[in-house]
Design a protein around this motif. Structure first.
Motif, PDB file in Angstrom:
ATOM      1  N   VAL A   1       0.824  -1.221   0.000  1.00  0.00           N
ATOM      2  CA  VAL A   1       0.000   0.000   0.000  1.00  0.00           C
ATOM      3  C   VAL A   1       0.853   1.265   0.000  1.00  0.00           C
ATOM      4  O   VAL A   1       0.343   2.354  -0.257  1.00  0.00           O
ATOM      5  CB  VAL A   1      -0.941   0.029   1.225  1.00  0.00           C
ATOM      6  N   PHE A   2       2.137   1.106   0.265  1.00  0.00           N
ATOM      7  CA  PHE A   2       2.996   2.286   0.334  1.00  0.00           C
ATOM      8  C   PHE A   2       3.497   2.732  -1.035  1.00  0.00           C
ATOM      9  O   PHE A   2       4.167   3.762  -1.121  1.00  0.00           O
ATOM     10  CB  PHE A   2       4.192   2.002   1.260  1.00  0.00           C
ATOM     11  N   MET A   3       3.197   1.970  -2.077  1.00  0.00           N
ATOM     12  CA  MET A   3       3.586   2.351  -3.437  1.00  0.00           C
ATOM     13  C   MET A   3       2.385   2.945  -4.157  1.00  0.00           C
ATOM     14  O   MET A   3       1.288   2.374  -4.127  1.00  0.00           O
ATOM     15  CB  MET A   3       4.095   1.136  -4.209  1.00  0.00           C
ATOM     16  N   PRO A   4       2.541   4.079  -4.832  1.00  0.00           N
ATOM     17  CA  PRO A   4       1.402   4.734  -5.505  1.00  0.00           C
ATOM     18  C   PRO A   4       1.107   4.143  -6.873  1.00  0.00           C
ATOM     19  O   PRO A   4       1.045   4.874  -7.875  1.00  0.00           O
ATOM     20  CB  PRO A   4       1.871   6.195  -5.587  1.00  0.00           C
ATOM     21  N   ALA A   5       0.917   2.804  -6.916  1.00  0.00           N
ATOM     22  CA  ALA A   5       0.559   2.210  -8.197  1.00  0.00           C
ATOM     23  C   ALA A   5      -0.773   2.767  -8.692  1.00  0.00           C
ATOM     24  O   ALA A   5      -0.957   3.012  -9.886  1.00  0.00           O
ATOM     25  CB  ALA A   5       0.483   0.687  -8.045  1.00  0.00           C
TER      26      ALA A   5
ATOM     27  N   PRO B   1      -2.747   6.044  -7.743  1.00  0.00           N
ATOM     28  CA  PRO B   1      -2.616   7.257  -6.922  1.00  0.00           C
ATOM     29  C   PRO B   1      -3.852   7.574  -6.091  1.00  0.00           C
ATOM     30  O   PRO B   1      -3.723   8.032  -4.951  1.00  0.00           O
ATOM     31  CB  PRO B   1      -2.330   8.354  -7.957  1.00  0.00           C
ATOM     32  N   ASP B   2      -5.056   7.333  -6.642  1.00  0.00           N
ATOM     33  CA  ASP B   2      -6.260   7.655  -5.875  1.00  0.00           C
ATOM     34  C   ASP B   2      -6.351   6.806  -4.608  1.00  0.00           C
ATOM     35  O   ASP B   2      -6.644   7.303  -3.519  1.00  0.00           O
ATOM     36  CB  ASP B   2      -7.502   7.448  -6.738  1.00  0.00           C
ATOM     37  N   THR B   3      -6.086   5.505  -4.750  1.00  0.00           N
ATOM     38  CA  THR B   3      -6.115   4.612  -3.592  1.00  0.00           C
ATOM     39  C   THR B   3      -4.996   4.951  -2.620  1.00  0.00           C
ATOM     40  O   THR B   3      -5.177   4.920  -1.397  1.00  0.00           O
ATOM     41  CB  THR B   3      -5.998   3.156  -4.054  1.00  0.00           C
ATOM     42  N   PHE B   4      -3.822   5.287  -3.171  1.00  0.00           N
ATOM     43  CA  PHE B   4      -2.686   5.676  -2.330  1.00  0.00           C
ATOM     44  C   PHE B   4      -3.042   6.898  -1.483  1.00  0.00           C
ATOM     45  O   PHE B   4      -2.808   6.920  -0.263  1.00  0.00           O
ATOM     46  CB  PHE B   4      -1.487   5.971  -3.234  1.00  0.00           C
ATOM     47  N   ALA B   5      -3.630   7.917  -2.118  1.00  0.00           N
ATOM     48  CA  ALA B   5      -4.006   9.128  -1.385  1.00  0.00           C
ATOM     49  C   ALA B   5      -5.093   8.835  -0.352  1.00  0.00           C
ATOM     50  O   ALA B   5      -5.076   9.372   0.768  1.00  0.00           O
ATOM     51  CB  ALA B   5      -4.477  10.202  -2.357  1.00  0.00           C
ATOM     52  N   ALA B   6      -6.049   7.981  -0.719  1.00  0.00           N
ATOM     53  CA  ALA B   6      -7.115   7.640   0.226  1.00  0.00           C
ATOM     54  C   ALA B   6      -6.551   6.917   1.447  1.00  0.00           C
ATOM     55  O   ALA B   6      -6.917   7.217   2.585  1.00  0.00           O
ATOM     56  CB  ALA B   6      -8.168   6.789  -0.464  1.00  0.00           C
ATOM     57  N   ASN B   7      -5.635   5.972   1.232  1.00  0.00           N
ATOM     58  CA  ASN B   7      -5.051   5.233   2.345  1.00  0.00           C
ATOM     59  C   ASN B   7      -4.214   6.148   3.240  1.00  0.00           C
ATOM     60  O   ASN B   7      -4.254   6.028   4.475  1.00  0.00           O
ATOM     61  CB  ASN B   7      -4.182   4.090   1.816  1.00  0.00           C
TER      62      ASN B   7
ATOM     63  N   SER C   1       5.053  13.162  -8.153  1.00  0.00           N
ATOM     64  CA  SER C   1       5.429  13.222  -9.568  1.00  0.00           C
ATOM     65  C   SER C   1       4.289  12.748 -10.459  1.00  0.00           C
ATOM     66  O   SER C   1       4.009  13.348 -11.513  1.00  0.00           O
ATOM     67  CB  SER C   1       6.676  12.373  -9.802  1.00  0.00           C
ATOM     68  N   LEU C   2       3.611  11.686 -10.049  1.00  0.00           N
ATOM     69  CA  LEU C   2       2.487  11.175 -10.850  1.00  0.00           C
ATOM     70  C   LEU C   2       1.352  12.196 -10.908  1.00  0.00           C
ATOM     71  O   LEU C   2       0.740  12.402 -11.970  1.00  0.00           O
ATOM     72  CB  LEU C   2       1.989   9.854 -10.243  1.00  0.00           C
ATOM     73  N   ARG C   3       1.063  12.825  -9.779  1.00  0.00           N
ATOM     74  CA  ARG C   3      -0.019  13.815  -9.760  1.00  0.00           C
ATOM     75  C   ARG C   3       0.350  15.032 -10.610  1.00  0.00           C
ATOM     76  O   ARG C   3      -0.505  15.596 -11.317  1.00  0.00           O
ATOM     77  CB  ARG C   3      -0.299  14.244  -8.328  1.00  0.00           C
TER      78      ARG C   3
END
Length: 778
Positions: free
Chosen positions: A389-393, A395-401, A444-446
């Motif tokens: 979960v620590f990798m922003p594969a 991004p939306d889920t990463f930000a939510a977590n 960077s992705l965002r």
């Protein structure tokens, strides 16, 4: 000679070499030598004169000194003898003082050894007492008083063990014994060592105390686990809710058991076993909750994946990140079961903090249960179960977590005192958990995603797409250009769904870059506009600016840009964009807030030149359409020359034709819904100024040409021409021109309250002032 300071000769540290080196730089060497010889001769002469003047005094002094020497000679021998005796006494006293110091040092070592032995004996007795006390059972454990007294004894035993360790910690190596007396010849015996003597009994006693402490701590941990488990069981075995109440009142543990838990926790903390206390609370209260929360989280992820696959199979859009673990269920379940009002863990934590009415008996100050027994184990569990979960594969889920983690941490900190919050902030477990999040990759992705969205909207604007010119809603306002609405939506998204609490500086940078790109896009639209664009047809029945014309597009762009500027320059209470920008400030006051406001101001100032470029391009388009409409002014002389036309009473038709683009431009501005009346009047005033300047040029050329023609006609008329009419053709031309100028000025001034103050109108009136007819008396 005056250049040499002879006072330097009186210096106690006088150096002749330095003096010569100093003055030879400014005075030639022969002159310096001459000056020094002259000073030497003068000084010598003064000394000779002084000796001659005081000669009698010198002779008398010499005679008296000889008498003093004869008087002191008999005293020399006794004084020398006294000096030798005093020196011998001093040497003997020094030897005695050295012996006394050595004796005092030896006595100090003996006393230190005595104290150490005394401490050892007392500590050994205390350890024997502790061992006997720890195994004794007092009274009936079923009685509350006897039950509590036993745990009070355990706490006292823990204090004694700490005292034993403190005593032995400084006395396991005793001071050395006093040295033996020196051997004959003054040489000390080197067989004795100067180092501290090993004290194996002290080492053995310390090891024995350590062994007993471990056994005692293990016994206390077992008892604490049993007590905490009983308290949890008592809490869970609450009676069912009464009819109509709908709530269950928890059954509180007995007072005696709470006192036993407090005494046992304090005993373990006293001997340095506070981590084991927190581990016991974690094992009893937290582990089962974490297992249930994990199952619920995984089930929710599976359901979301099945739903996404079903929608995709039925022809719906593919959901990116479907099936990725959303930790919201996990953190919410953990929070509700552990650190929400009415939970057993939180109630026990408050009791052990001493927050009850008689909390002094239950308080364990060094125990941090919320941070060390709840928060850190929850975070450690996340690392072990979901390491990806620590990798922003996604991004939306990463930000939510990350947001779920932040909210859980804030909820936990709300139940912590200040010292516990500070301890948690320094905890290595929290630092490791926060360091695992790949926030740099996420940022960077965002940034890439935001840039792509803004560039796509900018390309549609440049291509003249109809979709890009529709009205778009964003931030509570309507925008005419899609790229304007897109940048507002992106700024809102950056500070809402995309925002991470640890990335405020990078999010600020991203927002500033988006605003700069938006400003460049609008500026390119203004710079790429041709000198005269399509969209105006003067031959139409009701001429107006077409929706695709450059003035309309540039006015819409300027309206959007002014709206964005108003949102940026307003305060966080009124400006939408300023509000979302400043609301996330980690520190609301001080230098960070000042810096954030300064960055907002700098971004706004960077967009101001673009507004000016849009205005210049718009006015250039409008004036370019109005300028050809003034060309028929040249036909006025031909209309009145030699045709006996009546005196003009209305303006020429070209005036109305020249005013139509300007009036239509005012309608364009009104339709663009620009909020600032000051800006609207400024644009209209400058448009009128440009058109009036063109009108002035045409009127001046007309007056000059008619003046030349009139002069030629007058020369011809002087060869036999008849009398002049009451109103000449030249007067009619001038009257027509003045009517045209007055009509144009009045119509232009009617466009706005401040439009009539345009400098071009004043110049136009001044150009025709010389030919304006005087008021008639009729």
């Amino acid at each position: 000679m005056d250049e040499i300071h002879y006072a330097e000769f009186e210096n106690p540290n006088f150096d002749a070499k330095k003096l010569v080196q100093k003055y030879r730089l400014t005075i030639p060497l022969p002159q310096l030598q001459k000056s020094l010889h002259a000073h030497h001769a003068t000084t010598r002469q003064e000394l000779v004169e002084l000796i001659n003047e005081k000669y009698a005094d010198f002779v008398s002094l010499s005679s008296r000194m000889q008498g003093v020497e004869r008087a002191l000679k008999p005293l020399r021998a006794p004084l020398e003898e006294s000096y030798e005796l005093t020196q011998g006494l001093h040497n003997k006293l020094g030897a005695l003082l050295s012996q006394a110091e050595e004796a005092h040092a030896g006595l100090g070592r003996i006393r230190a050894r005595k104290e150490a032995l005394k401490t050892y004996l007392e500590t050994a007795k205390l350890l024997e007492k502790v061992k006997k006390t720890s195994v004794q059972r007092r009274g009936n454990p079923q009685e509350p008083e006897d039950f509590s007294r036993e745990y009070i004894v355990h706490e006292n035993v823990a204090r004694d063990l700490r005292r034993i360790k403190l005593n032995l910690g400084g006395s396991v190596c005793l001071p050395p014994p006093p040295p033996p007396p020196p051997a004959e010849g003054g040489k000390a015996d080197s067989s004795g060592g100067d180092q501290g003597e090993a004290f194996p009994e002290g080492q053995a006693l310390l090891a024995e105390a350590e062994s007993f402490q471990q056994t005692f701590a293990a016994r206390l941990q077992e008892r604490l686990r049993a007590l905490v488990t009983a308290a949890q069981r008592c809490w869970e075995e609450a009676p069912p809710p009464s009819a109509g109440s709908g709530t269950t009142a928890p059954a509180l543990p007995p007072r005696s058991e709470m006192l036993a838990i407090a005494h046992t926790c304090r005993a373990l903390c006293i001997i340095g076993q506070s981590a084991s206390v927190e581990t016991i609370f974690t094992a009893v209260f937290v582990k089962n909750v974490l297992q249930k929360a994990t199952v619920a989280c995984n089930n929710a992820a599976e359901e979301a994946k099945k739903k996404a696959m079903s929608e995709t199979t039925q022809g719906g859009a593919r959901v990116v990140g479907a099936g990725a673990v959303d930790l919201g269920v996990f953190f919410e379940t953990s929070r509700e079961a552990l650190i929400s009002e009415g939970t057993a863990m939180l109630w026990l934590t408050r009791q052990l903090r001493g927050e009850a009415d008689d909390g002094a008996l239950l308080a364990v100050p060094s125990l941090f249960l919320v941070s060390n027994a709840v928060v850190l184990p929850v975070l450690q569990h996340v690392q072990e179960v979901w390491p990806n979960v620590f990798m922003p594969a996604f991004p939306d889920t990463f930000a939510a977590n990350f947001g779920h983690f932040t909210e859980f941490l804030k909820a936990a900190e709300a139940f912590m005192p200040e010292n516990e919050q500070q301890a948690l902030a320094r905890a290595q477990g929290l630092a490791d958990f926060q360091r695992r999040w790949k926030t740099q990759v996420y940022c960077s992705l965002r940034a890439k995603e935001a840039s792509q969205k803004l560039e796509a909207a900018a390309k549609r604007l440049q291509s003249g797409s109809v979709e890009s010119l529709k009205r778009h809603e964003a931030g509570g306002h309507g925008y005419r250009l899609e790229v304007s609405a897109e940048v507002v939506k992106l700024l809102e998204t950056v500070w809402s769904r995309w925002y991470l609490s640890s990335l405020y500086p990078k999010m600020v940078r991203l927002c500033l870059e988006l605003l700069a790109r938006y400003g460049k896009c609008i500026k390119d639209l203004a710079e790429e506009a041709p000198a005269s664009g399509p969209g105006w047809d003067s031959s139409a029945a009701s001429p107006t600016w077409a929706a695709s014309s450059l003035p309309v597009r540039l006015c819409q762009a300027a309206s959007d840009l002014l709206q964005v500027l108003s949102e940026l320059e307003a305060s966080e209470r009124t400006g939408h964009l300023a509000g979302v920008f400043l609301e996330r400030l980690p520190v609301k006051d001080g230098k960070p807030a000042e810096l954030a406001r300064a960055l907002l101001k700098e971004a706004s100032e960077g967009l101001r030149p673009t507004v000016q470029a849009l205005k210049d391009s718009m006015l250039k388009q409008v004036v370019a359409v109005m300028a050809p409409q003034f060309a028929p002014i040249r036909n006025i002389p031909a209309f009145y020359r030699m045709l006996n036309k009546p005196v003009p009473t209305k303006a020429s038709t070209y005036v109305e034709a020249a005013l139509r683009p300007l009036q239509a431009f005012r309608e364009v501005i009104a339709e663009a819904a620009i909020q600032s009346p000051k800006v609207v009047e400024e644009w209209l005033r400058e448009a009128v100024d440009g058109a009036a300047s063109e009108f002035t040029v045409q009127a001046t050329q007309l007056l000059e040409s008619t003046a030349q023609q009139e002069a030629s006609l007058r020369r011809l008329a002087g060869r036999g021409a008849g009398g002049e009419a009451q109103v000449s053709d030249l007067d009619k031309i001038h009257m027509q021109l003045c009517l045209d100028v007055d009509t144009f000025s009045a119509a232009a001034s009617a466009l706005g309250p401040d439009v009539g103050s345009a400098p071009g109108l004043a110049k136009l009136a001044q150009a025709v002032a010389a030919v304006r007819p005087a008021p008639s008396s009729q």
